[in-house]
Write an enzyme that holds these catalytic residues in place. Sequence first.
Site, PDB file in Angstrom:
ATOM      1  N   SER A  38       0.794  -1.233   0.000  1.00  0.00           N
ATOM      2  CA  SER A  38       0.000   0.000   0.000  1.00  0.00           C
ATOM      3  C   SER A  38       0.827   1.285   0.000  1.00  0.00           C
ATOM      4  O   SER A  38       0.317   2.331  -0.355  1.00  0.00           O
ATOM      5  CB  SER A  38      -0.961   0.021   1.190  1.00  0.00           C
ATOM      6  OG  SER A  38      -0.259   0.207   2.396  1.00  0.00           O
ATOM      7  N   LYS A  81       0.579   4.792   6.747  1.00  0.00           N
ATOM      8  CA  LYS A  81      -0.058   5.516   5.635  1.00  0.00           C
ATOM      9  C   LYS A  81       0.374   6.974   5.687  1.00  0.00           C
ATOM     10  O   LYS A  81       0.926   7.455   6.668  1.00  0.00           O
ATOM     11  CB  LYS A  81      -1.594   5.461   5.743  1.00  0.00           C
ATOM     12  CG  LYS A  81      -2.184   4.084   5.880  1.00  0.00           C
ATOM     13  CD  LYS A  81      -2.125   3.286   4.619  1.00  0.00           C
ATOM     14  CE  LYS A  81      -2.791   1.924   4.862  1.00  0.00           C
ATOM     15  NZ  LYS A  81      -2.474   0.977   3.846  1.00  0.00           N
TER      16      LYS A  81
END
Length: 169
Positions: A38, A81
Site C-alpha cells: 500500500s 499511511k
Amino acid sequence: MSRLLQWRSLAGLALQLAILALLVTAFFMRASQVWGPSMSPSIAPGEYVLIDTFAYRFGTPRRGDVVAFHADDGVHDVFIKRVVGLPGDRIRIERGVVYVDGAALAEPYVRYPDQRSFPGVLVPADSVYVLGDNRADSDDSRSFGAVPDGRIVGRALAGIWPPSFVRAL
C-alpha cells in the site's frame, strides 16, 4: 600525557553519546515491518521502518507525514499511511484526484493512482485522514474512515532494513 587524556576524553564522550542514543532509541523509537504494497514505491513490502513514538506528544501530524497507527482498538497490527487530511478538512476524491477544501492536492509520491471517486467527508476533530501511496492497492481512510489521534503510534522517519532501502521518508 596530554594527548592521551584528550583521547580518553573523546572516547568517554563518544561512549556517553552512544549510550544516550541507545536510550533514546529504546524509549522513543520503534521498528515496524511493512507487509503489504500500500505504500509502494515509497516503502516496499517487507521493509522495516523506524517510527518516532515521541513525535506527536507535543504536536500534531501534518499533511504529508507518514504515520504509523493501529487501525482498530482491538487490533495490535501497526499500519503505515500518509496523512492527506487534517481536522476540519473536507476531503473529496474524484477519479483519483484528492481535493482538500476544494483544491487539488499535489501528490508527487503517488505512482500507482486509483481512478475511483469517493464522496466528500469532513475530517473530525482529533483525527486525520490517511491514504496509502499506492492508491490502487491500499486499505485506508477511504474504507475505514479517519484515524483518531489516540490510535497514532508515531511518525515514520526512515526505512532501515534491508540496507539497500535505508533512507529518510
